[in-house]
Design a protein around this motif. Structure first.
Motif, short mmCIF file in Angstrom:
data_model
loop_
_atom_site.label_atom_id
_atom_site.label_comp_id
_atom_site.label_asym_id
_atom_site.label_seq_id
_atom_site.Cartn_x
_atom_site.Cartn_y
_atom_site.Cartn_z
N ILE A 199 0.85 -1.21 0.00
CA ILE A 199 0.00 0.00 0.00
C ILE A 199 0.88 1.26 0.00
O ILE A 199 0.67 2.17 -0.80
CB ILE A 199 -0.96 -0.02 1.21
CG1 ILE A 199 -1.99 -1.14 1.03
CG2 ILE A 199 -1.64 1.34 1.39
CD1 ILE A 199 -2.81 -1.47 2.27
N PHE A 200 1.90 1.30 0.84
CA PHE A 200 2.75 2.51 0.88
C PHE A 200 3.39 2.75 -0.49
O PHE A 200 3.49 3.90 -0.94
CB PHE A 200 3.86 2.37 1.93
CG PHE A 200 3.34 2.13 3.34
CD1 PHE A 200 2.14 2.66 3.76
CD2 PHE A 200 4.06 1.36 4.25
CE1 PHE A 200 1.66 2.44 5.04
CE2 PHE A 200 3.59 1.13 5.53
CZ PHE A 200 2.39 1.67 5.93
N HIS A 201 3.81 1.67 -1.15
CA HIS A 201 4.47 1.82 -2.47
C HIS A 201 3.59 2.54 -3.48
O HIS A 201 4.07 3.21 -4.38
CB HIS A 201 4.81 0.44 -3.05
CG HIS A 201 5.86 -0.30 -2.29
ND1 HIS A 201 6.02 -1.67 -2.40
CD2 HIS A 201 6.80 0.12 -1.41
CE1 HIS A 201 7.01 -2.05 -1.62
NE2 HIS A 201 7.51 -0.99 -1.01
N LYS A 202 2.27 2.36 -3.32
CA LYS A 202 1.34 2.94 -4.32
C LYS A 202 1.28 4.45 -4.25
O LYS A 202 0.87 5.09 -5.21
CB LYS A 202 -0.07 2.40 -4.06
CG LYS A 202 -0.34 1.08 -4.68
CD LYS A 202 -1.56 0.42 -4.06
CE LYS A 202 -2.85 0.91 -4.67
NZ LYS A 202 -3.98 0.04 -4.22
N TYR A 203 1.61 5.01 -3.11
CA TYR A 203 1.32 6.43 -2.90
C TYR A 203 2.58 7.25 -2.59
O TYR A 203 2.52 8.22 -1.85
CB TYR A 203 0.31 6.58 -1.75
CG TYR A 203 -0.98 5.85 -2.02
CD1 TYR A 203 -1.89 6.33 -2.96
CD2 TYR A 203 -1.27 4.66 -1.36
CE1 TYR A 203 -3.07 5.65 -3.23
CE2 TYR A 203 -2.46 3.98 -1.61
CZ TYR A 203 -3.35 4.47 -2.55
OH TYR A 203 -4.51 3.80 -2.81
N THR A 204 3.69 6.88 -3.19
CA THR A 204 4.93 7.55 -2.79
C THR A 204 5.06 8.95 -3.38
O THR A 204 6.05 9.63 -3.13
CB THR A 204 6.17 6.71 -3.15
OG1 THR A 204 6.12 6.46 -4.55
CG2 THR A 204 6.20 5.42 -2.37
N ASP A 205 4.08 9.37 -4.17
CA ASP A 205 4.07 10.80 -4.54
C ASP A 205 3.75 11.64 -3.30
O ASP A 205 4.07 12.82 -3.25
CB ASP A 205 3.08 11.08 -5.68
CG ASP A 205 1.67 10.62 -5.38
OD1 ASP A 205 1.49 9.79 -4.46
OD2 ASP A 205 0.74 11.08 -6.07
#
Ligand code: AHR
Length: 544
Positions: A376-382
């Motif tokens: 999940i964290f990887h998806k939102y690293t913007d």
């Protein structure tokens, strides 16, 4: 089946097959699983964001045996140590390539007075750790011991400053002590205490959980205090602080909203804490009578409890998405980072251990929670720039355990440690968006979980890694993978699982759960990559 694009959460309606599967899970019936029942379509042409290594951050608090007996035994200890750091723990952390470590808390941070932890060891005052079991500590692990550890591990320190019970002057001087290379009194004091050159300190938290243990404040009051404290946390020389505001309790979007409005770009980041915990009420410890909650056990859990925790862990996605929506309104250019600087599973303490020390074991269930949370964290690293699992040694969802009764026993690496190590391939790799179509399992009337979670990334050499987690307790799933513009020739990797999801590593049986070579990836005659995931497993493959 339904499609999980990279930004979807799962509030969609359920097809009959999913309904059938949920009933079968509820009734504990065997489910016949179709071949290739999961489809993963990978889109390398859409790859854009690099996964910051700080997503793999750790958290070390003066809590229970995290610092004392975990990381630090002191240079005079019989326990093998490297300059006072427990040797086996130090080596395991070094091998993990920890990118960033948060210290000294947690709740502890807002009662910590840094001056007590510098200077000759014999002069350091003793403190009562009021937050965590009333333990008396000798302050032998302080600023030098922490920052030197970070240097030796090659990781960034993340200091949590004391807003709750400390003064502006105290915080300002701490920053000066650590980072100033001038001949100021603070810099000279550091030199007198044995450290000539200033340390590099980038991440600096202005308080912790200021809505609770960190001062019981309203967001309006905290925001005003943040502004006052943060302005005196100076940049010395070429040291540049990344100032982090104490963020929301889980889903409290109002906290984020007020901080965004009142603090705005005076902060570089704001935190949020989210634990995979199911609190079923209060129960007292039978021996001490101390209230210890009723959170379920780390080792003995039913299938329903397994799904409850996995489902709760997945809810971190809705939590961060909602905070990010608020942040987007004030900061559409995404200059302010969201830092999930406490996350992980939280169960009852192990029987016979101090209720205030939060010592819990870790099973394959925790490995699955670790993997799906990182996915999940990887998806939102913007927007998400850091995450710190709680905590690194002997507390909550630890990487490492040491034996309280027999401290000379070698330390034990938890299944969560192995997931972090296996996932290292994604650190600083470019995230590759993908679509996943899979079945869902009903956990209760309101919650459903997908059977499979994933991360796809391409490293600096252009090599693609795919991590897949099968959250289904009882059934294998076969994932058919299609990668746009790529004909897969081979795929191999590692798997973390065990026949029983309750499996764990313990003193004397340290290798019950560990990564082994994965043989379940095949390229079929049509050139399609098929990956067979055993029930409750985490797999990472390198695709060529
Ligand atoms: O990780 C344990 C505690 O949980 C931390 O000290 C606090 O910040 C949170 O409530």
């Amino acid at each position: 089946m339904k499609n999980q694009s990279n930004t979807n959460t799962f509030n969609i309606h359920y097809p009959m097959k999913k309904l059938f599967m949920s009933m079968a899970v509820a009734l504990m019936l065997p489910i016949s699983v179709l071949a290739q029942d999961v489809q993963l379509n990978v889109h390398p042409d859409q790859a854009k964001n690099v996964i910051p290594k700080e997503i793999y951050g750790q958290f070390a608090e003066h809590l229970g045996r995290c610092i004392y007996g975990g990381i630090w035994v002191g240079p005079d200890s019989n326990i093998p140590n490297v300059q006072g750091y427990r040797k086996d723990v130090f080596e395991a952390l070094k091998a993990l390539e920890v990118p960033v470590m948060r210290w000294p808390g947690g709740c502890f941070a807002d009662e910590y007075h840094w001056m007590d932890g510098v200077g000759p060891q014999e002069n350091r005052p003793r403190l009562v750790n009021n937050n965590w079991g009333g333990t008396v500590e000798d302050n032998s692990f302080g600023t030098h011991e922490f920052l030197n550890l970070c240097e030796m591990l090659g990781c960034e320190p993340y200091i949590s400053g004391n807003v709750g019970s400390g003064s502006v002057e105290e915080m300002a001087k701490w920053v000066e002590y650590m980072t100033s290379d001038t001949n100021s009194t603070m810099a000279e004091l550091r030199r007198k205490n044995g450290r000539d050159k200033a340390w590099k300190v980038k991440y600096f938290g202005v308080g912790n959980e200021s809505w609770g243990c960190g001062g019981d404040m309203t967001p309006e009051y905290y925001s005003d205090l943040y502004r006052r404290y943060a302005i005196y946390a100076r940049n010395y020389g070429d040291n540049r602080l990344y100032r982090i505001a104490s963020g929301a309790n889980s889903t409290d979007n109002n906290w984020t909203e007020v901080c965004m409005r009142k603090i705005g770009h005076r902060m570089n980041g704001i935190s949020v804490h989210f634990y995979a915990v199911r609190d079923w009420g209060t129960e007292n410890d039978p021996e001490t009578g101390i209230p210890m909650g009723k959170k379920g056990w780390a080792l003995t859990f039913t299938d329903q409890e397994y799904y409850n925790i996995v489902s709760k862990a997945l809810q971190i996605e809705d939590c961060v998405v909602d905070h990010m929506r608020v942040m987007d309104r004030f900061d559409p250019q995404k200059r302010i980072g969201l830092l999930v600087d406490e996350w992980g599973t939280w169960y009852n303490v192990e029987k016979g251990t101090n209720p205030g020390w939060l010592y819990q074991q870790s099973t394959v269930r925790d490995a699955i929670v670790a993997a799906l949370s990182l996915d999940i964290f990887h998806k939102y690293t913007d927007r998400i720039k850091m995450a710190n699992i709680a905590q690194v040694v002997n507390v909550l969802q630890s990487m490492i355990l040491t034996n309280e009764k027999n401290p000379m026993d070698p330390c034990v690496l938890t299944p969560t440690y192995h997931v972090f190590k296996m996932y290292n391939v994604h650190k600083e790799a470019t995230y590759v968006p993908s679509d996943l179509v899979c079945n869902y399992i009903s956990v209760n009337a309101k919650e459903q979980i997908p059977t499979v979670s994933r991360t796809v990334s391409c490293d600096k050499n252009g090599v693609m890694h795919i991590s897949l987690t099968n959250m289904d307790l009882n059934n294998q799933h076969v994932v058919a993978i299609n990668i746009d513009g790529m004909k897969v020739k081979s795929a191999e990797g590692e798997i973390i699982t065990a026949p029983d999801v309750h499996a764990f590593n313990d003193f004397g049986k340290a290798d019950e759960v560990k990564p082994v070579a994965f043989k379940g990836a095949k390229v079929d005659k049509k050139g399609q990559l098929l990956v067979t995931l055993p029930a409750h497993s985490v797999v990472t493959i390198t695709v060529k």
